[in-house]
Design a protein around this motif. Structure first.
Motif, mmCIF file in Angstrom:
data_model
loop_
_atom_site.group_PDB
_atom_site.id
_atom_site.type_symbol
_atom_site.label_atom_id
_atom_site.label_comp_id
_atom_site.label_asym_id
_atom_site.label_seq_id
_atom_site.Cartn_x
_atom_site.Cartn_y
_atom_site.Cartn_z
ATOM 1 N N GLY B 143 -51.505 -26.099 51.599
ATOM 2 C CA GLY B 143 -51.275 -27.441 52.126
ATOM 3 C C GLY B 143 -52.494 -28.189 52.601
ATOM 4 N N THR B 144 -53.609 -27.508 52.784
ATOM 5 C CA THR B 144 -54.796 -28.198 53.313
ATOM 6 C C THR B 144 -55.994 -27.946 52.412
ATOM 7 O OG1 THR B 144 -54.088 -28.183 55.609
ATOM 8 C CG2 THR B 144 -56.446 -28.282 55.223
ATOM 9 N N PHE B 153 -57.455 -31.335 42.647
ATOM 10 C CA PHE B 153 -56.474 -30.437 43.271
ATOM 11 C C PHE B 153 -55.429 -31.273 43.989
ATOM 12 C CE2 PHE B 153 -54.805 -27.530 46.480
ATOM 13 C CZ PHE B 153 -54.582 -26.394 45.732
ATOM 14 N N ALA B 154 -54.178 -31.074 43.599
ATOM 15 C CA ALA B 154 -53.076 -31.805 44.236
ATOM 16 C C ALA B 154 -51.809 -30.994 44.070
ATOM 17 C CB ALA B 154 -52.902 -33.188 43.611
ATOM 18 N N SER B 155 -50.933 -31.046 45.073
ATOM 19 C CA SER B 155 -49.663 -30.325 45.043
ATOM 20 C C SER B 155 -49.864 -28.843 44.705
ATOM 21 C CB SER B 155 -48.700 -30.978 44.035
ATOM 22 O OG SER B 155 -48.450 -32.321 44.379
ATOM 23 N N PHE B 158 -54.399 -27.011 40.436
ATOM 24 C CA PHE B 158 -55.749 -27.426 40.046
ATOM 25 C C PHE B 158 -55.715 -27.878 38.592
ATOM 26 C CE2 PHE B 158 -60.112 -26.058 38.531
ATOM 27 C CZ PHE B 158 -60.771 -27.149 39.080
ATOM 28 N N THR B 159 -55.994 -29.148 38.368
ATOM 29 C CA THR B 159 -55.994 -29.731 37.026
ATOM 30 C C THR B 159 -57.348 -30.399 36.805
ATOM 31 O OG1 THR B 159 -53.638 -30.233 37.369
ATOM 32 C CG2 THR B 159 -54.695 -31.187 35.419
ATOM 33 N N PRO B 160 -58.339 -29.650 36.375
ATOM 34 C CA PRO B 160 -59.670 -30.251 36.221
ATOM 35 C C PRO B 160 -59.701 -31.275 35.095
ATOM 36 C CG PRO B 160 -59.654 -28.048 35.299
ATOM 37 C CD PRO B 160 -58.326 -28.226 35.989
ATOM 38 N N THR B 161 -60.476 -32.310 35.294
ATOM 39 C CA THR B 161 -60.604 -33.368 34.293
ATOM 40 C C THR B 161 -61.860 -33.197 33.439
ATOM 41 O OG1 THR B 161 -61.650 -34.723 35.996
ATOM 42 C CG2 THR B 161 -59.301 -35.072 35.618
ATOM 43 N N MET B 228 -53.758 -24.894 36.774
ATOM 44 C CA MET B 228 -53.632 -23.542 37.331
ATOM 45 C C MET B 228 -52.923 -23.587 38.675
ATOM 46 S SD MET B 228 -55.026 -21.545 35.076
ATOM 47 C CE MET B 228 -55.150 -20.017 36.024
ATOM 48 N N GLU B 229 -52.062 -22.579 38.868
ATOM 49 C CA GLU B 229 -51.346 -22.424 40.130
ATOM 50 C C GLU B 229 -51.341 -20.949 40.503
ATOM 51 O OE1 GLU B 229 -47.881 -25.789 39.691
ATOM 52 O OE2 GLU B 229 -47.902 -24.134 38.254
#
Lengths: 55, 262
Positions: B143-144, B153-155, B158-161, B228-229
């Motif tokens: 959460g932090t 990084f959200a929710s 990690f979805t790197p662009t 990635m999660e």
């Protein structure tokens, strides 16, 4: 809990059926507020419970 | 065309393309112009004709200083430069040593030079306990954020662009009411487990109330759709199971960074 409902339908199931290298049932929760769901069911003898059975 | 009433002053010139003056054409201090090529010439003190200016942006005047190298003037502005010469070996960019070493060497290989601005890095940790159902693979919530250099990084995902190879690290602290009987931590790529990604699983625990699992991986992410999660499960004796928030001894955390470009 989905796990408890499935165990009540099939009491013979153990944790090893759900987790570990020999698991044949995968329950998942994506922490998105939608709760637990059956990701995969490939048990060799027990049929996947219906939605009515799980309700 | 000269302005009316004034006498024009014209340099020695030619309009013939590629024509250059010979040493015999010029006297010391005389300039010559090729107004077809847009080049200005003079004769140096050794009697050699030199080009001192050109309309071609690619033609930079070379300094006479340095050994075996072309040395640019101080703070040159070069637009779309192209380095010519040998097609083998390496190209070395060197700047004056103002404080220690500042030399960058480019190898003879194709690739993208990576700097901090295009190497995403992130770190996050859990700030709330989760109570997963027994035997259920549950997405771990971080959460932090500690840092997220490229806003990738959200929710808890990690979805790197930027496409490349990423080193990821995660740890999860879990417990059960009395004893844990099994637990695991896994990386999920694009919503599913991946056999190429390391994990940790303990299924023969006895008399243990707490367990901290950790895993790390090196994974290729395409910079657009890949994400990635971290997932975990815990089974145990009792009605409650926990994925713990981070504290001093039970860290539930997720971090990573690019280690090389695609």
């Amino acid at each position: 809990m989905l796990y408890d409902k499935i165990k009540s339908i099939y009491p013979e199931l153990t944790d090893a059926d759900f987790v570990g290298r020999n698991a044949t049932i995968t329950l998942q929760n994506d922490s998105d507020g939608k709760g637990d769901y059956i990701k995969n069911w490939s048990h060799p003898t027990l049929a996947k419970p219906t939605n009515e059975e799980l309700a | 065309m000269a302005q009316t009433g004034f006498t024009p002053i014209s340099l020695y010139y030619t309009a013939t393309a590629a024509a250059t003056p010979t040493a015999g054409n010029l006297v010391a201090g005389e300039l010559a112009l090729n107004n077809n090529d847009g080049k200005l010439f003079y004769k140096d003190s050794s009697g050699v004709v030199q080009t001192i200016a050109s309309k071609s942006a690619a033609a930079l005047a070379n300094s006479t200083t340095g050994t075996g190298a072309t040395v640019l003037a101080t703070s040159p502005t070069v637009t779309n430069p192209a380095l010519g010469g040998s097609t083998s070996g390496s190209v070395t960019l060197a700047v004056p040593a103002v404080a220690g070493s500042n030399t960058a060497t480019l190898p003879a290989a194709t690739g993208t030079v990576m700097v901090s601005g295009n190497m995403p890095a992130f770190a996050a940790y859990s700030i709330a306990n989760q109570t997963p159902a027994s035997g259920t693979y549950t997405k771990v919530v971080f959460g932090t954020e500690v840092y997220d250099t490229n806003n990738n990084f959200a929710s808890s995902r990690f979805t790197p662009t930027i496409a490349g190879y990423y080193q990821l690290n995660a740890s999860v602290a879990v417990s059960a009411d009395t004893n844990i009987t099994g637990c695991a931590i896994l990386f999920y790529k694009n919503g599913s487990g991946d056999k190429s990604l390391p994990s940790q699983e303990n299924t023969s625990l006895s008399g243990i109330g707490y367990e901290t699992l950790s895993a790390s991986c090196l994974v290729y992410l395409n910079g657009s759709t890949d994400y990635m999660e971290v997932y975990a499960y815990v089974t145990g004796i009792g009605t409650n199971r926990y994925i713990f928030q981070s504290d001093f001894t039970h860290q539930t955390a997720f971090s990573g960074c690019m280690v090389r470009s695609a």
